[in-house]
Design an enzyme around this catalytic site. Structure first.
Site, PDB file in Angstrom:
ATOM      1  N   LYS A 196      34.337  54.145  29.275  1.00 13.99           N
ATOM      2  CA  LYS A 196      33.704  53.823  30.558  1.00 13.99           C
ATOM      3  C   LYS A 196      33.048  55.095  31.068  1.00 13.99           C
ATOM      4  O   LYS A 196      33.718  56.106  31.304  1.00 13.99           O
ATOM      5  CB  LYS A 196      34.734  53.322  31.564  1.00 13.99           C
ATOM      6  CG  LYS A 196      34.095  52.949  32.894  1.00 13.99           C
ATOM      7  CD  LYS A 196      34.970  52.011  33.689  1.00 13.99           C
ATOM      8  CE  LYS A 196      34.366  51.641  35.027  1.00 13.99           C
ATOM      9  NZ  LYS A 196      33.268  50.713  34.974  1.00 13.99           N
ATOM     10  N   HIS A 233      22.173  47.020  39.165  1.00 14.08           N
ATOM     11  CA  HIS A 233      22.733  48.376  39.193  1.00 14.08           C
ATOM     12  C   HIS A 233      21.814  49.428  38.541  1.00 14.08           C
ATOM     13  O   HIS A 233      21.546  50.473  39.116  1.00 14.08           O
ATOM     14  CB  HIS A 233      24.083  48.415  38.475  1.00 14.08           C
ATOM     15  CG  HIS A 233      25.071  47.406  38.974  1.00 14.08           C
ATOM     16  ND1 HIS A 233      25.157  47.041  40.291  1.00 14.08           N
ATOM     17  CD2 HIS A 233      26.029  46.683  38.334  1.00 14.08           C
ATOM     18  CE1 HIS A 233      26.131  46.142  40.442  1.00 14.08           C
ATOM     19  NE2 HIS A 233      26.656  45.907  39.271  1.00 14.08           N
ATOM     20  N   LYS A 268      28.760  46.376  27.128  1.00 15.01           N
ATOM     21  CA  LYS A 268      30.204  46.130  27.152  1.00 15.01           C
ATOM     22  C   LYS A 268      30.760  46.578  25.798  1.00 15.01           C
ATOM     23  O   LYS A 268      30.050  46.564  24.794  1.00 15.01           O
ATOM     24  CB  LYS A 268      30.493  44.635  27.306  1.00 15.01           C
ATOM     25  CG  LYS A 268      29.758  43.967  28.451  1.00 15.01           C
ATOM     26  CD  LYS A 268      30.500  44.118  29.764  1.00 15.01           C
ATOM     27  CE  LYS A 268      29.830  43.348  30.889  1.00 15.01           C
ATOM     28  NZ  LYS A 268      29.607  44.116  32.106  1.00 15.01           N
ATOM     29  N   LYS A 290      25.655  39.932  44.569  1.00 14.28           N
ATOM     30  CA  LYS A 290      24.765  39.722  43.449  1.00 14.28           C
ATOM     31  C   LYS A 290      25.450  38.785  42.449  1.00 14.28           C
ATOM     32  O   LYS A 290      26.675  38.677  42.524  1.00 14.28           O
ATOM     33  CB  LYS A 290      24.404  41.050  42.801  1.00 14.28           C
ATOM     34  CG  LYS A 290      25.573  41.661  41.985  1.00 14.28           C
ATOM     35  CD  LYS A 290      25.122  42.546  40.890  1.00 14.28           C
ATOM     36  CE  LYS A 290      25.363  42.078  39.521  1.00 14.28           C
ATOM     37  NZ  LYS A 290      26.706  42.031  38.982  1.00 14.28           N
ATOM     38  N   ARG A 323      38.894  26.743  49.151  1.00  9.73           N
ATOM     39  CA  ARG A 323      39.090  25.283  49.035  1.00  9.73           C
ATOM     40  C   ARG A 323      40.538  24.916  48.762  1.00  9.73           C
ATOM     41  O   ARG A 323      40.929  23.762  48.879  1.00  9.73           O
ATOM     42  CB  ARG A 323      38.313  24.759  47.829  1.00  9.73           C
ATOM     43  CG  ARG A 323      36.845  24.906  47.957  1.00  9.73           C
ATOM     44  CD  ARG A 323      36.226  24.894  46.555  1.00  9.73           C
ATOM     45  NE  ARG A 323      34.833  25.260  46.633  1.00  9.73           N
ATOM     46  CZ  ARG A 323      33.833  24.378  46.716  1.00  9.73           C
ATOM     47  NH1 ARG A 323      34.063  23.097  46.679  1.00  9.73           N
ATOM     48  NH2 ARG A 323      32.598  24.785  46.803  1.00  9.73           N
ATOM     49  N   PHE A 375      33.385  23.660  51.417  1.00 11.72           N
ATOM     50  CA  PHE A 375      32.162  24.315  51.905  1.00 11.72           C
ATOM     51  C   PHE A 375      31.010  23.322  52.083  1.00 11.72           C
ATOM     52  O   PHE A 375      30.041  23.587  52.777  1.00 11.72           O
ATOM     53  CB  PHE A 375      31.719  25.434  50.946  1.00 11.72           C
ATOM     54  CG  PHE A 375      32.777  26.488  50.714  1.00 11.72           C
ATOM     55  CD1 PHE A 375      33.873  26.622  51.551  1.00 11.72           C
ATOM     56  CD2 PHE A 375      32.651  27.382  49.646  1.00 11.72           C
ATOM     57  CE1 PHE A 375      34.840  27.594  51.337  1.00 11.72           C
ATOM     58  CE2 PHE A 375      33.607  28.353  49.419  1.00 11.72           C
ATOM     59  CZ  PHE A 375      34.705  28.459  50.256  1.00 11.72           C
ATOM     60  N   ASP A 411      23.161  40.839  34.540  1.00 13.97           N
ATOM     61  CA  ASP A 411      24.406  41.296  35.150  1.00 13.97           C
ATOM     62  C   ASP A 411      24.323  42.772  35.581  1.00 13.97           C
ATOM     63  O   ASP A 411      24.906  43.157  36.586  1.00 13.97           O
ATOM     64  CB  ASP A 411      25.543  41.115  34.127  1.00 13.97           C
ATOM     65  CG  ASP A 411      26.915  41.374  34.723  1.00 13.97           C
ATOM     66  OD1 ASP A 411      27.190  40.846  35.822  1.00 13.97           O
ATOM     67  OD2 ASP A 411      27.721  42.101  34.100  1.00 13.97           O
ATOM     68  N   HIS A 432      27.043  46.811  44.462  1.00 12.04           N
ATOM     69  CA  HIS A 432      28.144  47.721  44.797  1.00 12.04           C
ATOM     70  C   HIS A 432      27.910  49.146  44.282  1.00 12.04           C
ATOM     71  O   HIS A 432      28.527  50.087  44.754  1.00 12.04           O
ATOM     72  CB  HIS A 432      29.500  47.156  44.342  1.00 12.04           C
ATOM     73  CG  HIS A 432      29.798  47.320  42.891  1.00 12.04           C
ATOM     74  ND1 HIS A 432      29.369  46.441  41.943  1.00 12.04           N
ATOM     75  CD2 HIS A 432      30.483  48.265  42.211  1.00 12.04           C
ATOM     76  CE1 HIS A 432      29.778  46.837  40.753  1.00 12.04           C
ATOM     77  NE2 HIS A 432      30.465  47.949  40.885  1.00 12.04           N
ATOM     78  N   GLU A 462      30.596  50.546  29.455  1.00  8.89           N
ATOM     79  CA  GLU A 462      31.936  50.023  29.781  1.00  8.89           C
ATOM     80  C   GLU A 462      32.699  49.818  28.491  1.00  8.89           C
ATOM     81  O   GLU A 462      32.116  49.412  27.473  1.00  8.89           O
ATOM     82  CB  GLU A 462      31.818  48.677  30.493  1.00  8.89           C
ATOM     83  CG  GLU A 462      31.235  48.775  31.874  1.00  8.89           C
ATOM     84  CD  GLU A 462      31.170  47.404  32.531  1.00  8.89           C
ATOM     85  OE1 GLU A 462      32.165  47.000  33.129  1.00  8.89           O
ATOM     86  OE2 GLU A 462      30.131  46.744  32.403  1.00  8.89           O
TER      87      GLU A 462
END
Ligand code: BG6
Length: 491
Positions: A344, A239, A339, A147, A49, A93, A234, A177, A215
């Site tokens: 990680k 995942h 988190k 997602k 945009r 859009f 999330d 992913h 993570e």
């Protein structure tokens, strides 16, 4: 040696100036260029945009690539060649009229058309409808969506219906992913290319499975999105459940997208519902407070920039999932993700049952089960813990646990492990759907997760606190300890 895709692609990237596109998609496309995998004449239309022109956007992309691509992989001449493929279009859009120019940009209708919606999912429907109204879609158009598809079963159905009005299921490439990670695909090779494991992969031989996706980062400026989602939407809904499916599914009859996805759906359907009375024993929900990360003090979730101080969104979830079928009856899958954990780390541990009759030192009986450790990241590889005799005259028949180790980077002569998005974009260009999620997978995953979320809401219980830099609330340790087990720690 992978082959270049010979078909020319016109890639329309909606949301091209957003975080995902800049951090992941353009670097991945650049890597495909660098590997010489993009066909001559393939082009990218960056759409957003923001008021800007192609020259300014190319300049910005050059700088972003410099920032997000490793220095040793950044080749200015390749970047310039890559950026010549990129044009920019400023577009609202919601404005159907604006979409009219898209066909003009396509100078060869034979080019494969790929539409990538790196936008909030609420925009998918309107973009699809406007593309159709502008006659900018064919039965061959491939559409990539990110997602999360919705925030529960109902909203995901609305989004999928909107997409379904314009596209067939075989045109839709829903990204998770994790499925593009090299080591995640390796789960398929490990399980179905090695008869050694195939014959041991069930409740007769496996006692339990652990999946940890940890993570060390916190919310990283994404509070607005994350606070509405929480760790369960999330990470678990997509995942972690995908990983669980790849570990638990029956062998597909071939590697085609539908054969694999049919087997994954069977697992999701067999997940035992988590009823309110199971919540205490099966689910732990946590939120981090101030603590340390990599030796530095870090704020708690409620003190992050933009935080709503009263939020009870979870940043950690531990669950005991059970699969009600012949293969997995009685084998819990302990899964946890959070988190601001100490590091990680994504790994799967398969704990095998001990040998049926134990004849060694009773003090060492606790050692007597083999473990297969699958490290997804970092340090991708696998390690099988087996027992051998300790060496030396004085050791008698004392046992010692040691690894049969396979670290991919050391064992194989691989230059680099491609990022998940490189693989996924490349598979879209080839039209291969096996690494993408089918509608029924998304919906079965939501159905299971929705029930957990509903139970949380009905119980009114706030998340349990854990200090940043620790492995989550103590209750998550208690959850597994109650079953006489513990989370795996590499000694
Ligand atoms: C994303 C989540 O899907 O996955 C993020 O939205 C998370 O919150 C990320 O940080 C983790 O991905 P990876 O590949 O870094 O493990």
């Amino acid at each position: 040696m992978v082959n270049k895709i010979n078909t020319r692609c016109d890639l329309m990237l909606f949301g091209a100036l957003g975080d995902l596109a800049q951090r992941k998609l353009f670097p991945a496309l650049y890597q495909l260029e660098r590997a010489n995998l993009l066909a001559e004449g393939s082009r990218i239309l960056a759409i957003a945009r923001t008021e800007a022109d192609t020259v300014a956007v190319r300049k910005q992309l050059f700088e972003k690539l410099e920032q997000h691509v490793k220095a040793e992989e950044f080749e200015a001449s390749v970047v310039r060649k890559f950026l010549e493929r990129v044009d920019y279009l400023r577009l609202d859009f919601n404005d159907p009229d604006g979409f009219g120019v898209l066909n003009e940009w396509r100078d060869d209708a034979n080019n494969e058309l790929i539409v990538y919606m790196a936008t909030p999912p609420a925009m998918y429907g309107v973009i699809a409808r406007n593309l159709r109204a502008a006659s900018c879609c064919t039965e061959k158009t491939r559409v990539v969506v990110e997602k999360p598809i919705g925030h529960d079963l109902e909203s995901s159905r609305v989004i999928n219906d909107e997409l379904g009005e314009v596209y067939n299921e075989n045109q839709l490439f829903r990204i998770d992913h994790y499925l593009g990670k090299e080591t995640v695909q390796n789960l398929i090779a490990l399980r179905f290319a090695n008869n050694l494991f195939a014959s041991q992969w069930d409740q007769n031989h496996i006692s339990h499975v652990e999946i940890t996706v940890a993570e060390s980062v916190g919310i990283e400026g994404r509070w607005g999105y994350f606070d509405k989602a929480g760790q369960i939407r999330d990470m678990i809904q997509n995942h972690l459940l995908q990983l669980l499916c790849l570990i638990a599914m029956d062998p597909p009859s071939d590697l085609s997208a539908d054969s694999i996805r049919d087997e994954k759906v069977k697992v999701l359907k067999a997940l035992r519902r988590v009823t309110p009375d199971m919540m205490e024993s099966h689910v732990v929900r946590g939120q981090y407070t101030a603590g340390t990360s990599n030796g530095k003090p870090v704020p708690g979730y409620l003190e992050e920039e933009g935080a709503n101080k009263g939020s009870d969104t979870e940043t950690f979830v531990a669950l005991k999932a059970e699969i009600e079928n012949w293969r997995w009856s009685g084998v819990p899958f302990y899964i946890r993700t959070g988190k601001r954990l100490p590091e990680k780390l994504s790994q799967i541990i398969i704990h095998f049952k001990p040998a049926p009759h134990y004849i060694f030192d009773p003090d060492q009986k606790h050692l007597a089960n083999n473990k297969l450790i699958i490290r997804l990241q970092p340090d991708e590889g696998m390690s099988l813990k087996i027992l051998t005799k300790d060496q030396g005259l004085d050791k008698g028949m004392r046992l010692r646990q040691g690894p049969l180790e396979l670290t991919f980077s050391e064992t194989f002569d691989t230059d680099r492990i491609p990022d998940a998005y490189e693989r996924l974009l490349w598979e879209v260009m080839k039209g291969n759907q096996y690494l993408f999620v089918r509608r029924d997978e998304v919906e079965h995953a939501w159905r299971w997760v929705d029930e957990v979320i509903r139970n949380w809401r009905d119980s009114g219980e706030p998340p349990k606190r854990y200090a940043a830099g620790t492995w989550g609330p103590v209750a998550s340790i208690a959850m597994i300890t109650r079953d006489g087990r513990s989370w795996y720690e590499d000694a």
